[in-house]
Design a protein around this motif. Structure first.
Motif, PDB file in Angstrom:
ATOM      1  N   LYS B  21       0.842  -1.205   0.000  1.00 21.52           N
ATOM      2  CA  LYS B  21       0.000   0.000   0.000  1.00 21.52           C
ATOM      3  C   LYS B  21       0.874   1.251   0.000  1.00 21.52           C
ATOM      4  O   LYS B  21       1.908   1.301   0.647  1.00 21.52           O
ATOM      5  CB  LYS B  21      -0.918  -0.006   1.215  1.00 21.52           C
ATOM      6  CG  LYS B  21      -1.975  -1.065   1.129  1.00 21.52           C
ATOM      7  CD  LYS B  21      -2.920  -0.806  -0.015  1.00 21.52           C
ATOM      8  CE  LYS B  21      -3.599  -2.108  -0.407  1.00 21.52           C
ATOM      9  NZ  LYS B  21      -4.418  -1.964  -1.599  1.00 21.52           N
ATOM     10  N   ARG B  22       0.417   2.286  -0.724  1.00 23.45           N
ATOM     11  CA  ARG B  22       1.197   3.515  -0.822  1.00 23.45           C
ATOM     12  C   ARG B  22       0.651   4.603   0.079  1.00 23.45           C
ATOM     13  O   ARG B  22       1.077   5.744  -0.010  1.00 23.45           O
ATOM     14  CB  ARG B  22       1.159   4.009  -2.274  1.00 23.45           C
ATOM     15  CG  ARG B  22       1.596   2.991  -3.262  1.00 23.45           C
ATOM     16  CD  ARG B  22       2.918   3.358  -3.880  1.00 23.45           C
ATOM     17  NE  ARG B  22       3.607   2.191  -4.409  1.00 23.45           N
ATOM     18  CZ  ARG B  22       3.244   1.556  -5.495  1.00 23.45           C
ATOM     19  NH1 ARG B  22       2.213   1.947  -6.181  1.00 23.45           N
ATOM     20  NH2 ARG B  22       3.951   0.517  -5.906  1.00 23.45           N
ATOM     21  N   ASN B  23      -0.372   4.255   0.894  1.00 19.22           N
ATOM     22  CA  ASN B  23      -1.011   5.256   1.741  1.00 19.22           C
ATOM     23  C   ASN B  23      -0.526   5.075   3.176  1.00 19.22           C
ATOM     24  O   ASN B  23      -0.542   3.972   3.711  1.00 19.22           O
ATOM     25  CB  ASN B  23      -2.525   5.065   1.645  1.00 19.22           C
ATOM     26  CG  ASN B  23      -3.270   6.165   2.321  1.00 19.22           C
ATOM     27  OD1 ASN B  23      -3.135   6.343   3.527  1.00 19.22           O
ATOM     28  ND2 ASN B  23      -4.038   6.923   1.578  1.00 19.22           N
ATOM     29  N   MET B  24      -0.101   6.169   3.831  1.00 21.61           N
ATOM     30  CA  MET B  24       0.493   6.040   5.162  1.00 21.61           C
ATOM     31  C   MET B  24      -0.495   5.513   6.193  1.00 21.61           C
ATOM     32  O   MET B  24      -0.128   4.751   7.084  1.00 21.61           O
ATOM     33  CB  MET B  24       1.042   7.397   5.595  1.00 21.61           C
ATOM     34  CG  MET B  24       2.324   7.751   4.907  1.00 21.61           C
ATOM     35  SD  MET B  24       2.969   9.285   5.498  1.00 21.61           S
ATOM     36  CE  MET B  24       2.114  10.442   4.475  1.00 21.61           C
ATOM     37  N   ILE B  25      -1.784   5.922   6.070  1.00 19.33           N
ATOM     38  CA  ILE B  25      -2.779   5.424   7.023  1.00 19.33           C
ATOM     39  C   ILE B  25      -2.949   3.915   6.851  1.00 19.33           C
ATOM     40  O   ILE B  25      -3.077   3.171   7.819  1.00 19.33           O
ATOM     41  CB  ILE B  25      -4.123   6.146   6.794  1.00 19.33           C
ATOM     42  CG1 ILE B  25      -3.959   7.640   7.025  1.00 19.33           C
ATOM     43  CG2 ILE B  25      -5.175   5.603   7.717  1.00 19.33           C
ATOM     44  CD1 ILE B  25      -3.776   8.030   8.447  1.00 19.33           C
ATOM     45  N   LYS B  26      -2.912   3.448   5.578  1.00 19.50           N
ATOM     46  CA  LYS B  26      -3.039   2.010   5.336  1.00 19.50           C
ATOM     47  C   LYS B  26      -1.850   1.260   5.937  1.00 19.50           C
ATOM     48  O   LYS B  26      -1.992   0.162   6.455  1.00 19.50           O
ATOM     49  CB  LYS B  26      -3.117   1.743   3.836  1.00 19.50           C
ATOM     50  CG  LYS B  26      -4.421   2.172   3.200  1.00 19.50           C
ATOM     51  CD  LYS B  26      -5.485   1.114   3.355  1.00 19.50           C
ATOM     52  CE  LYS B  26      -6.846   1.600   2.924  1.00 19.50           C
ATOM     53  NZ  LYS B  26      -6.967   1.696   1.485  1.00 19.50           N
ATOM     54  N   VAL B  27      -0.661   1.869   5.888  1.00 15.53           N
ATOM     55  CA  VAL B  27       0.512   1.222   6.479  1.00 15.53           C
ATOM     56  C   VAL B  27       0.345   1.124   7.996  1.00 15.53           C
ATOM     57  O   VAL B  27       0.636   0.084   8.603  1.00 15.53           O
ATOM     58  CB  VAL B  27       1.793   1.997   6.104  1.00 15.53           C
ATOM     59  CG1 VAL B  27       2.981   1.460   6.859  1.00 15.53           C
ATOM     60  CG2 VAL B  27       2.044   1.910   4.622  1.00 15.53           C
TER      61      VAL B  27
END
Lengths: 177, 112
Positions: B21-27
């Motif tokens: 994933k490229r989204n920080m919240i998803k990380v």
């Protein structure tokens, strides 16, 4: 164990929703669903203390996520992008790794901790001598606050370090204005 | 055994989010999922079929109790997990204020 399997399948499904959905707010809610399923699972696994702590922590963590998302944006702009060649390579490597990881982890876990073995000498000591040695009816409390109190001190240290880190990261922005 | 396999699958869902994933919240969500999976796995290792919670005055013969040691250590781990999540979210918020996006590729582009 069938109820536990159903709960775990629900957890995996909610986890996949949390990872794949485009709306970040819905993602945080799905993460909350996983956390509360974990709390129910802890009750099923004869660990009421863990269930209580998990519920408190899960509420706080969802509040953190929602606070950050409300302050910023709730659209995952990176979701739904077309896959490039490098992404497909990542998926293949990840699939192979997943298979190897699950195979060897289960093999190792079952070899050193079979599911129906008797309790070890340490656990038996905690259960039989815990009340006499610490005065705690709840043996988990006895371990956390007496037998392994230094671990708890380390935990408090890590927690305060994380708090100091988060506050210092957020404070820089306030000072610049 | 099937319980162990599905807990490890939950761990892998979290790892998948962190890797792809490229989204920080998803990380950050992926980190939380991995945490939950490991905590649950340790609670399963301390459990026996038909076990009672380790809250007792005296051990009764013929009854099985859950192992208190993994439970105590998981208690520590759950609380530390909240600290990790809070720190990751603080970093994500700070980066969002700087670059106006949660996209990790944007951050790489800013380098240099």
């Amino acid at each position: 164990m069938a109820d536990l399997v159903i709960l775990l399948i629900f957890m995996v499904a909610a986890g996949i929703v949390a990872v794949e959905i485009k709306d970040l707010l819905a993602s945080a809610i799905a993460l909350g669903a996983v956390g509360f399923a974990v709390a129910i699972g802890f009750i099923r696994l004869a660990a009421p203390d863990l269930a209580i702590v998990q519920i408190v922590i899960e509420v706080l963590s969802v509040v953190f996520f929602v606070a950050v998302i409300l302050k910023t944006t709730h659209v995952d702009s990176a979701a739904g992008r077309a896959y490039k060649g490098a992404d497909i390579f990542t998926f293949v490597v990840f699939g192979v790794f997943a298979f190897v990881f699950i195979f060897f982890s289960v093999k190792l876990l079952l070899s050193f901790a079979p599911m129906d073995r008797a309790l070890g000498p340490v656990a038996n000591h905690y259960l039989t001598q815990g009340l006499a040695e610490t005065g705690a009816v709840n043996r988990v409390t006895a371990v956390v606050l007496d037998y392994r109190a230094l671990d708890t001190l380390g935990e408090a240290t890590v927690l305060f370090t994380a708090v100091i880190g988060a506050l210092s990261v957020l404070r820089l922005e306030g000072r610049k204005k | 055994m099937i319980v162990l396999v599905i807990s490890l699958a939950l761990f892998l869902v979290g790892l998948y989010a962190i890797i792809t994933k490229r989204n920080m919240i998803k990380v950050a969500i992926g980190f939380s999922l991995m945490e939950y999976a490991v905590n649950f796995l340790l609670a399963i290792v301390g459990f026996r079929p038909g076990a009672l919670p380790p809250i007792l005055k005296a051990v009764e013969v013929g009854k099985v109790y859950a192992d208190p040691l993994p439970q105590a250590l998981v208690l520590t781990s759950i609380v530390i997990g909240l600290g990790v999540t809070a720190f990751l979210l603080a970093l994500a918020l700070r980066l969002y204020n700087r670059i106006g996006s949660f996209d990790l590729e944007e951050i790489q582009r800013l380098k240099g």
